[in-house]
Motif scaffolding. Structure first.
Motif, PDB file in Angstrom:
ATOM      1  N   THR A   9       0.657  -0.622  -0.110  1.00  0.00           N
ATOM      2  CA  THR A   9       0.003   0.131  -0.214  1.00  0.00           C
ATOM      3  C   THR A   9       0.715   1.077  -0.033  1.00  0.00           C
ATOM      4  OG1 THR A   9       0.287  -0.131   2.347  1.00  0.00           O
ATOM      5  CG2 THR A   9      -1.694  -1.213   1.329  1.00  0.00           C
ATOM      6  N   VAL A  10       0.459   2.279  -0.179  1.00  0.00           N
ATOM      7  CA  VAL A  10       0.674   3.423  -0.064  1.00  0.00           C
ATOM      8  C   VAL A  10       1.522   3.430   1.224  1.00  0.00           C
ATOM      9  CG1 VAL A  10       0.735   6.161  -0.337  1.00  0.00           C
ATOM     10  CG2 VAL A  10      -0.545   4.369  -2.371  1.00  0.00           C
ATOM     11  N   ASN A  11       0.723   3.295   2.471  1.00  0.00           N
ATOM     12  CA  ASN A  11       0.906   3.958   3.514  1.00  0.00           C
ATOM     13  C   ASN A  11       2.355   2.577   3.736  1.00  0.00           C
ATOM     14  OD1 ASN A  11      -1.100   5.783   4.686  1.00  0.00           O
ATOM     15  ND2 ASN A  11      -2.452   3.888   4.833  1.00  0.00           N
ATOM     16  N   ASP A  12       2.232   1.824   3.041  1.00  0.00           N
ATOM     17  CA  ASP A  12       2.974   0.323   4.187  1.00  0.00           C
ATOM     18  C   ASP A  12       4.610   1.994   3.033  1.00  0.00           C
ATOM     19  OD1 ASP A  12       1.937  -1.590   4.273  1.00  0.00           O
ATOM     20  OD2 ASP A  12       1.821  -2.125   2.258  1.00  0.00           O
ATOM     21  N   ILE A  13       4.485   2.303   2.042  1.00  0.00           N
ATOM     22  CA  ILE A  13       5.755   2.665   1.025  1.00  0.00           C
ATOM     23  C   ILE A  13       6.068   3.746   1.921  1.00  0.00           C
ATOM     24  CG2 ILE A  13       6.651   3.777  -0.666  1.00  0.00           C
ATOM     25  CD1 ILE A  13       4.245   2.020  -2.315  1.00  0.00           C
ATOM     26  N   CYS A  14       5.034   4.425   2.339  1.00  0.00           N
ATOM     27  CA  CYS A  14       5.445   5.933   3.135  1.00  0.00           C
ATOM     28  C   CYS A  14       6.177   5.911   4.467  1.00  0.00           C
ATOM     29  CB  CYS A  14       4.180   6.459   3.397  1.00  0.00           C
ATOM     30  SG  CYS A  14       3.710   7.735   2.263  1.00  0.00           S
ATOM     31  N   GLN A  15       5.598   4.511   5.092  1.00  0.00           N
ATOM     32  CA  GLN A  15       6.557   3.916   6.721  1.00  0.00           C
ATOM     33  C   GLN A  15       7.939   3.813   6.471  1.00  0.00           C
ATOM     34  OE1 GLN A  15       3.292   1.410   8.291  1.00  0.00           O
ATOM     35  NE2 GLN A  15       2.693   2.945   9.225  1.00  0.00           N
ATOM     36  N   THR A  16       8.148   3.236   5.262  1.00  0.00           N
ATOM     37  CA  THR A  16       9.092   2.475   4.653  1.00  0.00           C
ATOM     38  C   THR A  16      10.207   3.146   4.590  1.00  0.00           C
ATOM     39  OG1 THR A  16       8.020  -0.059   4.372  1.00  0.00           O
ATOM     40  CG2 THR A  16      10.366   0.742   4.053  1.00  0.00           C
ATOM     41  N   ALA A  17       9.834   3.928   4.141  1.00  0.00           N
ATOM     42  CA  ALA A  17      10.506   5.451   3.269  1.00  0.00           C
ATOM     43  C   ALA A  17      10.906   6.635   4.309  1.00  0.00           C
ATOM     44  CB  ALA A  17       9.995   6.034   2.090  1.00  0.00           C
ATOM     45  N   VAL A  18       9.825   6.551   5.100  1.00  0.00           N
ATOM     46  CA  VAL A  18       9.892   7.422   6.240  1.00  0.00           C
ATOM     47  C   VAL A  18      10.142   9.135   6.006  1.00  0.00           C
ATOM     48  CG1 VAL A  18      10.605   8.531   8.454  1.00  0.00           C
ATOM     49  CG2 VAL A  18      11.855   6.072   7.378  1.00  0.00           C
ATOM     50  N   VAL A  19       8.488   8.581   5.037  1.00  0.00           N
ATOM     51  CA  VAL A  19       7.864   9.982   4.428  1.00  0.00           C
ATOM     52  C   VAL A  19       6.298  10.126   4.295  1.00  0.00           C
ATOM     53  CG1 VAL A  19       9.745  10.273   2.334  1.00  0.00           C
ATOM     54  CG2 VAL A  19       7.577   9.347   2.067  1.00  0.00           C
ATOM     55  N   GLY A  20       5.814  11.058   4.538  1.00  0.00           N
ATOM     56  CA  GLY A  20       4.156  11.530   4.640  1.00  0.00           C
ATOM     57  C   GLY A  20       3.845  11.534   2.939  1.00  0.00           C
ATOM     58  N   ARG A  21       2.332  11.022   3.051  1.00  0.00           N
ATOM     59  CA  ARG A  21       2.105  10.646   2.379  1.00  0.00           C
ATOM     60  C   ARG A  21       1.956  11.486   0.801  1.00  0.00           C
ATOM     61  NH1 ARG A  21      -1.918   6.889   2.634  1.00  0.00           N
ATOM     62  NH2 ARG A  21      -2.922   7.325   0.996  1.00  0.00           N
ATOM     63  N   THR A  22       2.336  12.988   1.634  1.00  0.00           N
ATOM     64  CA  THR A  22       1.827  14.401   0.865  1.00  0.00           C
ATOM     65  C   THR A  22       2.990  13.738  -0.159  1.00  0.00           C
ATOM     66  OG1 THR A  22       0.463  15.543   2.244  1.00  0.00           O
ATOM     67  CG2 THR A  22       1.858  16.554   0.881  1.00  0.00           C
ATOM     68  N   THR A  23       3.964  13.863   0.642  1.00  0.00           N
ATOM     69  CA  THR A  23       6.059  13.957   0.454  1.00  0.00           C
ATOM     70  C   THR A  23       5.539  12.945  -0.979  1.00  0.00           C
ATOM     71  OG1 THR A  23       6.650  14.240   1.781  1.00  0.00           O
ATOM     72  CG2 THR A  23       8.249  13.191   0.165  1.00  0.00           C
ATOM     73  N   PHE A  24       4.647  11.531  -0.594  1.00  0.00           N
ATOM     74  CA  PHE A  24       4.680  10.369  -1.694  1.00  0.00           C
ATOM     75  C   PHE A  24       3.901  10.924  -2.788  1.00  0.00           C
ATOM     76  CE2 PHE A  24       1.835   7.081  -4.130  1.00  0.00           C
ATOM     77  CZ  PHE A  24       3.457   6.314  -4.337  1.00  0.00           C
ATOM     78  N   TYR A  25       2.697  11.880  -2.730  1.00  0.00           N
ATOM     79  CA  TYR A  25       2.201  12.351  -4.233  1.00  0.00           C
ATOM     80  C   TYR A  25       2.651  13.390  -4.474  1.00  0.00           C
ATOM     81  CZ  TYR A  25      -1.885   9.115  -2.229  1.00  0.00           C
ATOM     82  OH  TYR A  25      -2.115   7.406  -2.476  1.00  0.00           O
ATOM     83  N   SER A  26       3.403  14.259  -3.600  1.00  0.00           N
ATOM     84  CA  SER A  26       4.131  15.305  -5.452  1.00  0.00           C
ATOM     85  C   SER A  26       4.923  14.466  -6.048  1.00  0.00           C
ATOM     86  CB  SER A  26       4.951  15.930  -3.440  1.00  0.00           C
ATOM     87  OG  SER A  26       6.092  15.611  -3.438  1.00  0.00           O
ATOM     88  N   HIS A  27       5.406  13.336  -6.040  1.00  0.00           N
ATOM     89  CA  HIS A  27       6.468  12.382  -6.395  1.00  0.00           C
ATOM     90  C   HIS A  27       5.356  11.591  -7.549  1.00  0.00           C
ATOM     91  CE1 HIS A  27      10.400  14.051  -4.849  1.00  0.00           C
ATOM     92  NE2 HIS A  27       9.436  13.443  -3.610  1.00  0.00           N
ATOM     93  N   PHE A  28       4.068  10.816  -7.084  1.00  0.00           N
ATOM     94  CA  PHE A  28       3.913   9.745  -7.669  1.00  0.00           C
ATOM     95  C   PHE A  28       2.576   9.162  -7.350  1.00  0.00           C
ATOM     96  CE2 PHE A  28       8.383   8.306  -6.468  1.00  0.00           C
ATOM     97  CZ  PHE A  28       8.984   8.338  -8.409  1.00  0.00           C
ATOM     98  N   GLU A  29       1.573   9.509  -8.321  1.00  0.00           N
ATOM     99  CA  GLU A  29       0.203  10.102  -8.351  1.00  0.00           C
ATOM    100  C   GLU A  29      -0.337   8.394  -7.409  1.00  0.00           C
ATOM    101  OE1 GLU A  29      -3.096   8.982 -11.688  1.00  0.00           O
ATOM    102  OE2 GLU A  29      -1.541  10.297 -12.366  1.00  0.00           O
ATOM    103  N   ASP A  30       0.496   7.441  -7.722  1.00  0.00           N
ATOM    104  CA  ASP A  30      -0.165   5.983  -7.210  1.00  0.00           C
ATOM    105  C   ASP A  30       0.537   4.908  -7.322  1.00  0.00           C
ATOM    106  OD1 ASP A  30      -0.136   5.032  -9.910  1.00  0.00           O
ATOM    107  OD2 ASP A  30      -2.379   5.603  -9.686  1.00  0.00           O
ATOM    108  N   LYS A  31       1.101   3.918  -6.448  1.00  0.00           N
ATOM    109  CA  LYS A  31       1.947   2.804  -6.983  1.00  0.00           C
ATOM    110  C   LYS A  31       1.883   3.109  -7.781  1.00  0.00           C
ATOM    111  CE  LYS A  31      -0.251  -1.368  -5.360  1.00  0.00           C
ATOM    112  NZ  LYS A  31      -0.724  -2.092  -4.581  1.00  0.00           N
ATOM    113  N   TYR A  32       1.041   2.546  -8.478  1.00  0.00           N
ATOM    114  CA  TYR A  32       1.551   1.679  -9.994  1.00  0.00           C
ATOM    115  C   TYR A  32       1.995   2.738 -10.852  1.00  0.00           C
ATOM    116  CZ  TYR A  32      -2.506  -1.291  -9.167  1.00  0.00           C
ATOM    117  OH  TYR A  32      -2.838  -2.379  -8.537  1.00  0.00           O
ATOM    118  N   LYS A  33       2.105   4.368 -10.573  1.00  0.00           N
ATOM    119  CA  LYS A  33       2.781   5.221 -11.498  1.00  0.00           C
ATOM    120  C   LYS A  33       4.502   5.061 -11.039  1.00  0.00           C
ATOM    121  CE  LYS A  33      -0.367   7.183 -13.673  1.00  0.00           C
ATOM    122  NZ  LYS A  33      -0.401   6.836 -14.986  1.00  0.00           N
TER     123      LYS A  33
END
Length: 182
Positions: free
Chosen positions: A32-56
């Motif tokens: 999940t995006v939450n898994d990615i954020c937790q592992t990367a130690v970044v917030g969801r906003t940071t994730f979504y500023s880079h990628f639209e979703d896990k498929y992108k």
């Protein structure tokens, strides 16, 4: 400004590394995006500023792999390229198994197919421009043939727990694809 650029680069790298780490642990579909954020130690906003979703994100990863593959093809003999790619797959077999064998979604299959389609289209266009005699004038048919053959062979190899030595698979693929690099 430079400090911001470094943070952006580090965040992107952390997200990419998190995806790789997670793929070694579980299938893509279960990440999940939450898994990615937790592992990367970044917030969801940071994730979504880079990628639209896990498929992108995975599409970006596959595009990077395609670029890496195209770069090494220009610098190495075909047999060596194929062997290095297969050894990388074998070395990271859990990652590739979780990405392409276990519970593969239609979206992920399409991304994989598109990546190989672009790869073989580029190679065949270069061959055609250099006057290589191709087995057919229909580029779409040749792209489909090579894409499905290579992807199918690699998936078979993964599904059979890499039981055949990488060198043997390399030999077969080299014989089938070798003329594309001559």
């Amino acid at each position: 400004m430079l400090e911001e650029d470094i943070r952006i680069t580090k965040s992107r790298e952390a997200i990419l590394q998190a995806m790789e780490t997670l793929l070694k642990q579980k299938p893509f579909r279960k990440i999940t995006v939450n898994d990615i954020c937790q592992t990367a130690v970044v917030g969801r906003t940071t994730f979504y500023s880079h990628f639209e979703d896990k498929y992108k994100l995975i599409s970006y990863v596959l595009q990077q792999e395609q670029q890496w593959l195209e770069d090494i093809i220009l610098k190495s003999p075909p047999h060596e390229v194929i062997l290095n790619v297969l050894l990388d797959i074998q070395q990271n077999k859990r990652l590739y198994y979780n990405l392409f064998v276990v519970e593969v979604s239609e979206e992920l299959q399409r991304l994989l197919q598109d990546t190989f389609n672009r790869f073989f289209t580029n190679i065949l266009l270069v061959c055609k421009a250099e006057g290589v005699q191709l087995p057919s004038e229909s580029l779409p048919l040749l792209v489909a043939y090579y894409t499905n053959g290579v992807v199918g062979m690699i998936l078979w190899w993964a599904e059979n727990d890499f039981s055949m030595p990488a060198e043997e698979v390399t030999s077969c693929l080299s014989n089938l694809l070798g003329y594309l690099w001559e």
